[in-house]
Scaffold this active site. Structure first.
Site, PDB file in Angstrom:
ATOM      1  N   GLY A 116      51.611  29.273  42.724  1.00  0.00           N
ATOM      2  CA  GLY A 116      52.465  29.064  41.555  1.00  0.00           C
ATOM      3  C   GLY A 116      53.287  30.307  41.270  1.00  0.00           C
ATOM      4  N   ASP A 314      40.239  38.259  34.586  1.00  0.00           N
ATOM      5  CA  ASP A 314      40.358  39.546  35.277  1.00  0.00           C
ATOM      6  C   ASP A 314      41.781  40.097  35.279  1.00  0.00           C
ATOM      7  OD1 ASP A 314      37.697  39.271  35.911  1.00  0.00           O
ATOM      8  OD2 ASP A 314      37.958  39.446  38.087  1.00  0.00           O
ATOM      9  N   HIS A 446       3.455  33.849  25.125  1.00  0.00           N
ATOM     10  CA  HIS A 446       2.626  34.732  25.952  1.00  0.00           C
ATOM     11  C   HIS A 446       2.049  33.935  27.112  1.00  0.00           C
ATOM     12  CE1 HIS A 446      -0.244  37.804  27.107  1.00  0.00           C
ATOM     13  NE2 HIS A 446      -1.167  36.849  27.170  1.00  0.00           N
TER      14      HIS A 446
HETATM   15  P1  FAD Z   1      39.423  34.547  39.617  1.00  0.00           P
HETATM   16  O1  FAD Z   1      38.055  34.014  39.689  1.00  0.00           O
HETATM   17  O2  FAD Z   1      39.779  35.707  40.471  1.00  0.00           O
HETATM   18  O3  FAD Z   1      40.382  33.324  39.935  1.00  0.00           O
HETATM   19  C1  FAD Z   1      41.749  33.469  40.042  1.00  0.00           C
HETATM   20  C2  FAD Z   1      42.275  32.328  40.874  1.00  0.00           C
HETATM   21  O4  FAD Z   1      43.695  32.321  40.783  1.00  0.00           O
HETATM   22  C3  FAD Z   1      41.954  32.450  42.355  1.00  0.00           C
HETATM   23  O5  FAD Z   1      41.386  31.260  42.829  1.00  0.00           O
HETATM   24  C4  FAD Z   1      43.310  32.693  43.008  1.00  0.00           C
HETATM   25  O6  FAD Z   1      43.418  32.114  44.304  1.00  0.00           O
HETATM   26  C5  FAD Z   1      44.236  31.985  42.045  1.00  0.00           C
HETATM   27  N1  FAD Z   1      45.612  32.471  42.074  1.00  0.00           N
HETATM   28  C6  FAD Z   1      46.041  33.745  42.002  1.00  0.00           C
HETATM   29  N2  FAD Z   1      47.388  33.797  41.993  1.00  0.00           N
HETATM   30  C7  FAD Z   1      47.806  32.511  42.078  1.00  0.00           C
HETATM   31  C8  FAD Z   1      49.079  31.902  42.099  1.00  0.00           C
HETATM   32  N3  FAD Z   1      50.200  32.628  42.012  1.00  0.00           N
HETATM   33  N4  FAD Z   1      49.142  30.555  42.196  1.00  0.00           N
HETATM   34  C9  FAD Z   1      48.022  29.800  42.269  1.00  0.00           C
HETATM   35  N5  FAD Z   1      46.796  30.327  42.241  1.00  0.00           N
HETATM   36  C10 FAD Z   1      46.687  31.658  42.141  1.00  0.00           C
HETATM   37  N6  FAD Z   1      31.082  38.180  37.439  1.00  0.00           N
HETATM   38  C11 FAD Z   1      30.030  37.811  36.690  1.00  0.00           C
HETATM   39  O7  FAD Z   1      30.183  37.586  35.480  1.00  0.00           O
HETATM   40  N7  FAD Z   1      28.776  37.673  37.235  1.00  0.00           N
HETATM   41  C12 FAD Z   1      28.551  37.928  38.542  1.00  0.00           C
HETATM   42  O8  FAD Z   1      27.417  37.802  39.005  1.00  0.00           O
HETATM   43  C13 FAD Z   1      29.633  38.331  39.353  1.00  0.00           C
HETATM   44  N8  FAD Z   1      29.451  38.586  40.654  1.00  0.00           N
HETATM   45  C14 FAD Z   1      30.522  38.931  41.418  1.00  0.00           C
HETATM   46  C15 FAD Z   1      30.297  39.215  42.764  1.00  0.00           C
HETATM   47  C16 FAD Z   1      31.349  39.590  43.569  1.00  0.00           C
HETATM   48  C17 FAD Z   1      31.091  39.886  45.029  1.00  0.00           C
HETATM   49  C18 FAD Z   1      32.661  39.653  43.030  1.00  0.00           C
HETATM   50  C19 FAD Z   1      33.819  40.021  43.901  1.00  0.00           C
HETATM   51  C20 FAD Z   1      32.888  39.381  41.695  1.00  0.00           C
HETATM   52  C21 FAD Z   1      31.821  39.030  40.877  1.00  0.00           C
HETATM   53  N9  FAD Z   1      31.991  38.779  39.521  1.00  0.00           N
HETATM   54  C22 FAD Z   1      30.915  38.430  38.749  1.00  0.00           C
HETATM   55  C23 FAD Z   1      33.299  38.867  38.876  1.00  0.00           C
HETATM   56  C24 FAD Z   1      33.910  37.460  38.708  1.00  0.00           C
HETATM   57  O9  FAD Z   1      34.013  36.847  39.976  1.00  0.00           O
HETATM   58  C25 FAD Z   1      35.283  37.552  38.062  1.00  0.00           C
HETATM   59  O10 FAD Z   1      35.184  38.276  36.854  1.00  0.00           O
HETATM   60  C26 FAD Z   1      35.817  36.171  37.755  1.00  0.00           C
HETATM   61  O11 FAD Z   1      35.933  35.407  38.928  1.00  0.00           O
HETATM   62  C27 FAD Z   1      37.187  36.271  37.078  1.00  0.00           C
HETATM   63  O12 FAD Z   1      37.654  34.989  36.819  1.00  0.00           O
HETATM   64  P2  FAD Z   1      39.219  34.669  36.702  1.00  0.00           P
HETATM   65  O13 FAD Z   1      39.306  33.226  36.378  1.00  0.00           O
HETATM   66  O14 FAD Z   1      39.864  35.634  35.796  1.00  0.00           O
HETATM   67  O15 FAD Z   1      39.829  34.964  38.136  1.00  0.00           O
END
Ligand code: FAD
Ligand code: NAD
Length: 468
Positions: A116, A314, A446
């Site tokens: 997007g 994020d 407990h």
């Molecule tokens: P994301 O999950 O990053 O999703 C963003 C989505 O947007 C992606 O699918 C991407 O492909 C899509 N996207 C980006 N740009 C575009 C575009 N222009 N058009 C269409 N689609 C697009 N957090 C926890 O709370 N607990 C945990 O145990 C934990 N473990 C983790 C372990 C690892 C190894 C990692 C890397 C992260 C972990 N996290 C954990 C962090 C967590 O994954 C993130 O905080 C969370 O996924 C953020 O969610 P989000 O919706 O902001 O973004």
């Protein structure tokens, strides 16, 4: 042209939850995801797969190290089948991401697969990997594009030997020596996975402690436990070069006196944080401003400088956590619907899923000291619990920090078995502005690990823990 009340860009925990809540509130909703599976980082290459590998490797460690103590004897050698372990992880991921597709269908949310990008502040062009681009129109747009692993300027991530968490979740062999740059959450969780599977693991951390944003007592205890598990640490070390030579990685770092250390291994995991991801979003076409750290700039309502465009998760300021992204997704949907929701960011818990688990909510002791808040502290060791001794999970403690005058709980920090789940009690208590005495007077079943929360509250109330 397709027209929507709301279009969400990105289907991670922020985006898909925002879409569901918008649909629940009666808005015609679209979600756009560039990958073929929904769920974002969390479901595909983050929370879920890492926890699947943590669980598998934990079972292995239990089998080789502790079964005998429990009187369980397994004839013959216990072996790892890494391919099968990774395949199970992938099956968990596949099942979970399909679940999101089900939720989209159930809530009548239109899913568009493709990248997007903004055409203007109400139009998004979707470019699929195959086929023609299409444009949709939306009155409101939510940016939920998440984050990607960040690196250091001098590191070339070849994704074979010099890798990020994404590759570390699907290795084809168990590393002989994994060198991990960054002793934060990813480095320690994945470091523990490979240590359990038999790798030598060395963590190089720039700061003088691991998990540096959490309460220092947790850093100290986790370091002690991980060292006992034979993970090696180089703290206060600044990595200055990472070189790959065939199947070898060579890492050079300076200690705090400037003395060079050279490490050699076969894999280098770079886990020095993640960066907000806006590549290809063409935010400027909509006039959306980014801040100086590359995040989408938002106000307290998660609204960008363009009133009909919001951003969550994020890609905006704050902790990079799935549950924070989810709360923000719900909040934005409700704001668009005219409601007045609120998030208390102080009460977003943080968890590290090592074993023992580490969990935290509210203010750390360092933060209270810095803010000049007068506080008292009550701590209770896990080893004093009958439950801990029954399971032989005796490491760790619960620490409760409460206001010295009012007794209100200001922070809860814990390390031990099942703390990832135990922290929910502290969050609930703090949401209701409980005092330490309130917690200490609640009945805790407990034998449970939760009794350590009650005992720490007793210790904080009046230094009167019962079982120590
Ligand atoms: P994301 O999950 O990053 O999703 C963003 C989505 O947007 C992606 O699918 C991407 O492909 C899509 N996207 C980006 N740009 C575009 C575009 N222009 N058009 C269409 N689609 C697009 N957090 C926890 O709370 N607990 C945990 O145990 C934990 N473990 C983790 C372990 C690892 C190894 C990692 C890397 C992260 C972990 N996290 C954990 C962090 C967590 O994954 C993130 O905080 C969370 O996924 C953020 O969610 P989000 O919706 O902001 O973004
Ligand atoms: P992090 O911020 O947790 O840790 C990065 C670590 O790298 C820090 O300790 C930092 O001091 C260190 N570091 C930075 N530069 C360095 C350098 N030049 N040399 C040596 N060390 C250096 O980041 P992460 O572990 O990469 O995780 C990224 C994000 O993903 C985090 O924000 C985290 O919230 C999220 N995540 C959460 C979980 C969870 O909730 N259990 C699990 C994994 C990831």
């Amino acid at each position: 042209m397709n027209q929507y009340d709301v279009a969400v860009i990105g289907s991670g925990p922020g985006g898909y939850v925002a879409a569901i809540r918008c649909a629940q509130l009666g808005m015609k909703t679209a979600i756009i995801e560039k990958y073929s599976t929904l769920g974002g980082t969390c479901l595909n290459v983050g929370c879920i797969p890492s926890k699947a590998l943590l669980d598998s490797s934990h079972h292995y460690e239990e089998a080789i190290k502790h079964f005998e103590d429990h009187g369980i004897e397994i004839p013959g050698e216990i072996k790892i089948n890494l391919e099968k372990m990774i395949a199970r992880k992938q099956a968990v991921v596949d099942q979970t991401t399909k679940g999101i597709q089900f939720l989209m269908d159930k809530n009548k949310i239109d899913v568009f697969e493709g990248k997007g990008s903004f055409k203007d502040n109400t139009h998004i062009t979707i470019e699929p990997s195959k086929g023609q681009p299409q444009t949709i129109e939306a009155k409101n747009i939510i940016i939920a594009t998440g984050s990607k692993p960040s690196t250091l300027p001098f590191i070339k991530l070849d994704k074979e030997r010099v890798i990020t968490s994404t590759e570390a979740l699907k290795l084809k062999e168990i590393p002989a020596h994994m060198i991990i740059i960054g002793g934060g959450v990813i480095g320690l969780e994945l470091g523990q996975v490979y240590k359990r599977l038999g790798s030598e693991v060395t963590v190089v951390e720039y700061m003088d402690r691991i998990i540096p944003t959490m309460d220092a007592a947790l850093s100290k205890e986790l370091l002690k436990v991980l060292k006992k598990q034979k993970v090696k640490f180089l703290l206060s070390h600044k990595v200055k070069s990472v070189e790959r030579k065939k199947n070898e990685v060579i890492i050079k770092a300076d200690d705090k006196k400037g003395v060079e250390v050279i490490l050699k291994g076969d894999y280098c995991l770079v886990s020095v944080g993640r960066r907000p991801y806006t590549d290809g979003l063409n935010a400027e076409a909509a006039g959306v401003q980014l801040d100086d750290m590359g995040r989408v700039a938002v106000n307290n309502n998660l609204q960008t400088n363009i009133p009909n465009i919001y951003a969550i998760g994020d890609v905006v300021k704050g902790a990079m956590l799935a549950h924070k992204a989810e709360e923000e997704g719900t909040m934005v949907a409700e704001i668009i619907a005219g409601q007045k929701p609120h998030i208390d960011y102080n009460l977003i818990p943080g968890v590290v899923y090592t074993w023992p688990e580490v969990a935290s909510v509210g203010k750390t002791e360092e933060e209270l000291k810095e803010a000049g808040v007068e506080y008292k502290s009550g701590q209770f060791p896990m080893r004093a619990l009958g439950r801990s001794r029954a399971s032989m999970d005796i490491d760790g403690f619960v620490k409760i920090l409460a206001d010295k005058k009012t007794d209100e709980v200001l922070g809860v920090h814990m390390i031990g078995a099942r703390c990832a789940d135990l922290i929910a009690e502290a969050v609930t208590a703090m949401e209701f502005r409980a005092s330490a005495e309130d917690i200490s007077r609640m009945s805790h079943a407990h034998p449970t690990y939760a009794e350590a929360v009650k005992e720490a509250a007793l210790a904080a109330t009046d230094d009167r823990a019962l079982h120590i």
